[in-house]
Scaffold this motif. Sequence first.
Motif, PDB file in Angstrom:
ATOM      1  N   GLY A 148       0.800  -1.227   0.000  1.00  0.00           N
ATOM      2  CA  GLY A 148       0.000   0.000   0.000  1.00  0.00           C
ATOM      3  C   GLY A 148       0.826   1.267   0.000  1.00  0.00           C
ATOM      4  O   GLY A 148       0.615   2.142   0.844  1.00  0.00           O
ATOM      5  N   PRO A 149       1.771   1.419  -0.937  1.00  0.00           N
ATOM      6  CA  PRO A 149       2.646   2.598  -0.926  1.00  0.00           C
ATOM      7  C   PRO A 149       1.904   3.865  -1.295  1.00  0.00           C
ATOM      8  O   PRO A 149       0.825   3.818  -1.910  1.00  0.00           O
ATOM      9  N   ALA A 150       2.476   4.999  -0.943  1.00  0.00           N
ATOM     10  CA  ALA A 150       1.907   6.277  -1.371  1.00  0.00           C
ATOM     11  C   ALA A 150       2.026   6.425  -2.880  1.00  0.00           C
ATOM     12  O   ALA A 150       1.157   7.010  -3.532  1.00  0.00           O
ATOM     13  N   VAL A 151       3.116   5.911  -3.439  1.00  0.00           N
ATOM     14  CA  VAL A 151       3.338   5.962  -4.883  1.00  0.00           C
ATOM     15  C   VAL A 151       3.866   4.610  -5.346  1.00  0.00           C
ATOM     16  O   VAL A 151       4.794   4.062  -4.744  1.00  0.00           O
ATOM     17  N   LEU A 152       3.266   4.077  -6.395  1.00  0.00           N
ATOM     18  CA  LEU A 152       3.720   2.832  -7.011  1.00  0.00           C
ATOM     19  C   LEU A 152       4.320   3.185  -8.364  1.00  0.00           C
ATOM     20  O   LEU A 152       3.702   3.878  -9.168  1.00  0.00           O
ATOM     21  N   ARG A 153       5.538   2.721  -8.616  1.00  0.00           N
ATOM     22  CA  ARG A 153       6.242   3.070  -9.847  1.00  0.00           C
ATOM     23  C   ARG A 153       6.578   1.822 -10.663  1.00  0.00           C
ATOM     24  O   ARG A 153       6.805   0.752 -10.115  1.00  0.00           O
ATOM     25  N   SER A 154       6.650   2.013 -11.962  1.00  0.00           N
ATOM     26  CA  SER A 154       7.213   0.990 -12.823  1.00  0.00           C
ATOM     27  C   SER A 154       8.702   0.888 -12.531  1.00  0.00           C
ATOM     28  O   SER A 154       9.363   1.875 -12.217  1.00  0.00           O
ATOM     29  N   LEU A 155       9.244  -0.304 -12.609  1.00  0.00           N
ATOM     30  CA  LEU A 155      10.651  -0.519 -12.304  1.00  0.00           C
ATOM     31  C   LEU A 155      11.507  -0.587 -13.564  1.00  0.00           C
ATOM     32  O   LEU A 155      12.700  -0.877 -13.489  1.00  0.00           O
ATOM     33  N   THR A 156      10.903  -0.322 -14.719  1.00  0.00           N
ATOM     34  CA  THR A 156      11.633  -0.376 -15.973  1.00  0.00           C
ATOM     35  C   THR A 156      12.301   0.963 -16.258  1.00  0.00           C
ATOM     36  O   THR A 156      11.692   2.021 -16.123  1.00  0.00           O
ATOM     37  N   LYS A 157      13.558   0.899 -16.645  1.00  0.00           N
ATOM     38  CA  LYS A 157      14.300   2.107 -16.969  1.00  0.00           C
ATOM     39  C   LYS A 157      13.601   2.853 -18.095  1.00  0.00           C
ATOM     40  O   LYS A 157      13.103   2.272 -19.043  1.00  0.00           O
ATOM     41  N   ASN A 158      13.559   4.158 -17.982  1.00  0.00           N
ATOM     42  CA  ASN A 158      12.967   5.054 -18.987  1.00  0.00           C
ATOM     43  C   ASN A 158      11.437   5.007 -19.018  1.00  0.00           C
ATOM     44  O   ASN A 158      10.827   5.591 -19.913  1.00  0.00           O
ATOM     45  N   ASP A 159      10.820   4.305 -18.072  1.00  0.00           N
ATOM     46  CA  ASP A 159       9.351   4.312 -17.981  1.00  0.00           C
ATOM     47  C   ASP A 159       8.980   5.171 -16.777  1.00  0.00           C
ATOM     48  O   ASP A 159       9.261   4.823 -15.635  1.00  0.00           O
TER      49      ASP A 159
END
Length: 280
Positions: A148-159
């Motif tokens: 349940g993070p405040a922000v969820l990010r893609s882990l792919t470089k340049n995305d």
Amino acid sequence: GFDPYTEADKTATLISFLVAIGNVINRTAYFVVSGTHHYSNLFVGLVGRTAGGRKGTSWGLIKALFEAVDEDWSKNRNANGLSSGEGLVYQVRDPLYGINKKGEEVLRDAGEPDKRLLIIESELARALQVMKREGNTLSAVLREAWDGPAVLRSLTKNDNTRASLPHISIVGHITREELRRDLEEKSFTNGLANRFLWICVRRSKLLPEGSEEYLAVINELAERLSSVMEWAKDESHHINFSDDARSKWQNVYPILSREKPGVLGFVTARAEAQVRRLAV
């Protein structure tokens, strides 16, 4: 409720309901442990002995119930097909802005304003197989999403895709043989396996002609469910134990916290948090 009118395992029906309501109410209900907020999103794997274990029939009843109460959520915030971390983040992505040729900020992607997402994965084995591919980020993103993070990010470089305040839940279906075959050893040690509640299910009875009497149960439950959703709609609720529940929790906590050997220990390492989430 539904049990007399379906071949589905009643535990599977109950847990599917808890996953669904936990997703619908979003991040408005939570408990706090050592400063960490735990929300009501659950990851569940329904494990049948064979494909005939009636793993999937439990969701049909819950789907019908929630369609009667929140048709928009049922239609637009239920998805399937876990294949990559980037794809999962995209489903709950924030708006994306850019600069046009005039140097003006413009909206390039409106994003998804509703951050709730319930994944119904009828072939969870397929997702586990995808996670084995080199470079696939699904496992890592799922682990973060459960937290349940405040922000969820893609882990792919340049995305640059990101999602603020995501609320992601999963109901997956898998056979016992598939689970043994496709759940990697590293899923035990990296924490993916213990973020799932693995529920053993089996057909509860034989109903060769089915039954439509469950519709009366839906009408009865829909009114009660609507009041819960109304309660959760407009403000956040810090959920804590009643005196009676606290006494029970104190009794069971040492059992939940006890270290267990081997695979069992890895898979149940989040037992305390899982029980609290169910209690919410």
